[in-house]
Design an enzyme around this catalytic site. Structure first.
Site, PDB file in Angstrom:
ATOM      1  N   GLU A 188      -3.171  -9.382   3.452  1.00 40.63           N
ATOM      2  CA  GLU A 188      -3.644 -10.083   4.649  1.00 40.63           C
ATOM      3  C   GLU A 188      -5.168 -10.059   4.730  1.00 40.63           C
ATOM      4  O   GLU A 188      -5.782 -10.889   5.384  1.00 40.63           O
ATOM      5  CB  GLU A 188      -3.031  -9.451   5.898  1.00 40.63           C
ATOM      6  CG  GLU A 188      -3.870  -8.460   6.655  1.00 40.63           C
ATOM      7  CD  GLU A 188      -4.228  -7.189   5.888  1.00 40.63           C
ATOM      8  OE1 GLU A 188      -5.123  -6.450   6.330  1.00 40.63           O
ATOM      9  OE2 GLU A 188      -3.607  -6.917   4.841  1.00 40.63           O
ATOM     10  N   CYS A 238       0.820  -1.204   0.000  1.00 41.55           N
ATOM     11  CA  CYS A 238       0.000   0.000   0.000  1.00 41.55           C
ATOM     12  C   CYS A 238       0.862   1.264   0.000  1.00 41.55           C
ATOM     13  O   CYS A 238       1.518   1.551  -0.990  1.00 41.55           O
ATOM     14  CB  CYS A 238      -0.982  -0.029   1.168  1.00 41.55           C
ATOM     15  SG  CYS A 238      -2.412   1.053   0.928  1.00 41.55           S
ATOM     16  N   HIS A 250      -3.941  -4.948   0.136  1.00 39.07           N
ATOM     17  CA  HIS A 250      -3.644  -5.537   1.443  1.00 39.07           C
ATOM     18  C   HIS A 250      -3.779  -7.056   1.369  1.00 39.07           C
ATOM     19  O   HIS A 250      -4.890  -7.589   1.463  1.00 39.07           O
ATOM     20  CB  HIS A 250      -4.604  -4.993   2.508  1.00 39.07           C
ATOM     21  CG  HIS A 250      -4.369  -3.564   2.865  1.00 39.07           C
ATOM     22  ND1 HIS A 250      -4.796  -3.025   4.057  1.00 39.07           N
ATOM     23  CD2 HIS A 250      -3.746  -2.562   2.210  1.00 39.07           C
ATOM     24  CE1 HIS A 250      -4.452  -1.739   4.118  1.00 39.07           C
ATOM     25  NE2 HIS A 250      -3.828  -1.444   2.993  1.00 39.07           N
TER      26      HIS A 250
END
Length: 450
Positions: A401, A281, A399
């Site tokens: 995760e 990011c 992202h």
């Protein structure tokens, strides 16, 4: 009995509080009337929207939302309450929240508190009763913009004047307010989150993470890949980081304009080529800026858990979780190398053109050699991932995760481990297999422990 008295009497028989009026005003003069479902007061920030169906607590506590007022597109928020284990940092980062309907009677075995109670306790101003469909359509047409939520100033003209006098995101360094002030280690993954994944292996890698507002869940995913994480402040000198002799350096997510974080970009430039680097990011943007690339502000950004990204190396689509308002231009990183880009010498503004050609193009960067395009947004054709081929570094805009969101891209943490192992092409892997490589099903983890 007056109409207002009748309304209050009806509300008294429901789970709703007695209504306190609230007002939302955007800098172009658009306004929405609603009622308060959080703390009383007045807040200013960039108004943006998130399309996630769940994960509202993770969104609010993601430091990347610092400086922003978040509109949730899902119609009811708060129906499963909040759990402390889902918090991404110690406090709510978003300045305010806009919802269609706020649930005050949550139902979940994990629930510790209702959303309205959390918002009041945390001093966060929140408005409900807004036609969020209309608001989102307006933001898609006009773009994200400054706005305010107020329960104290209900005059649209007065509030609009204050909105137009408030600070915007461009040029403002929000990272310094969310980064940790000193060096520390990463806390362990909460036990409540270890229900379908194996326990973290013993640490095999020492990783220094530039904390620009890192989400706990991102660092915990690296922990489950055998990485011991040491966090350093956003402006930690490269010399200090290298003196720690890490196996790799992680550049975290974070809020706001990447070009405003010049101190970190300068230090990243000193680290590239010296140690394996993985950026997510804001970290992706800083890596691109350190290589001489340019960032542009997107019209309304990418925020939600359902953004499709094409992996040019595998041809697979990854449904991703995203939260960013800026993007790096791939064509600003260097000139195309025709021999490694299917014979093509002119880049495309819309990177989806490379998908149709089945090519992962490569540019020659003036500072760090060849850079390959690896991931492209299927929504708007912007850069979502890049890999440095002559130095050990890669990054993604989204992202992996996914807290909240899908797990399609968790293989990237394994790719970082491969990068630190010295693999010649860390991203060359079977990502379908890697998606569930660390998952445990049907009590397998208990059997192994026994």
């Amino acid at each position: 009995m007056s109409v207002s008295q009748a309304s209050e009497a009806l509300l008294a028989g429901t789970s709703k509080d007695v209504s306190t009026p609230a007002l939302l005003v955007l800098e172009d003069g658009t306004s929405f009337v609603g009622i308060s479902c959080g703390a009383q007061g007045e807040v200013f920030g960039e108004v943006c929207f998130n399309t996630s169906v769940e994960g509202y607590l993770e969104i609010l506590t993601d430091p990347s939302y610092s400086g922003q007022i978040v509109c949730m597109t899902y119609p009811q928020i708060g129906n499963y309450g909040v759990s402390e284990d889902d918090v991404q940092r110690g406090s709510i980062a978003a300045r305010g929240m806009i919802v269609r309907d706020m649930c005050r009677t949550p139902s979940s075995w994990r629930c510790q508190e209702s959303m309205p109670d959390l918002m009041k306790r945390s001093g966060v101003v929140c408005i409900e009763g807004v036609d969020t469909r209309s608001l989102v359509r307006h933001l898609r047409d006009a773009g994200s913009m400054r706005g305010a939520i107020s329960t104290v100033d209900l005059d649209p003209s007065s509030l609009l004047e204050k909105v137009r006098a408030s600070a915007g995101l461009v040029g403002e360094n929000l990272v310094k307010d969310v980064s940790r002030p000193g060096q520390d280690d990463m806390p362990n993954t909460p036990d409540a989150h270890i229900f379908a994944v194996g326990k973290a292996p013993s640490s095999r890698y020492e990783v220094v993470a530039y904390d620009c507002g890192a989400k706990n869940s991102i660092l915990q995913c690296m922990e489950r890949e055998g990485m011991h994480i040491t966090r350093v402040p956003w402006d930690a000198p490269a010399e200090k980081v290298l003196a720690m002799a890490p196996d790799g350096v992680f550049l975290s997510n974070g809020p706001g304009d990447p070009e405003a974080v010049g101190a970190t970009i300068e230090e990243v430039g000193k680290l590239i080529g010296k140690v394996p680097i993985f950026g997510i990011c804001l970290g992706h943007q800083m890596l691109g800026l350190a290589a001489g690339g340019e960032a542009t502000k997107l019209k309304f950004g990418h925020r939600g858990g359902n953004h499709p990204v094409l992996n040019l190396l595998t041809g697979r689509v990854e449904v991703t979780s995203q939260n960013h308002g800026f993007a790096i231009g791939f064509n600003t990183l260097g000139s195309l190398i025709p021999e490694e880009s299917g014979g093509i010498s002119e880049n495309f503004d819309d990177l989806r053109e490379w998908i149709d050609l089945g090519i992962a193009p490569v540019v020659m960067n003036d500072r760090f050699g060849r850079v390959r395009l690896t991931h492209v947004s299927l929504n708007d054709g912007t850069l979502e991932g890049a890999q440095f081929l002559d130095v050990p570094a890669f990054s993604v805009q989204y992202h992996p995760e996914a807290s909240p969101g899908p797990v399609d891209s968790r293989y990237l943490f394994s790719a970082f481990a491969r990068l630190m192992d010295g693999e010649s092409d860390a991203l060359d892997m079977d990502i379908a297999k890697m998606r569930t490589a660390s998952w445990v099903f049907g009590g397998e983890g208990d059997a192994e422990a026994a």
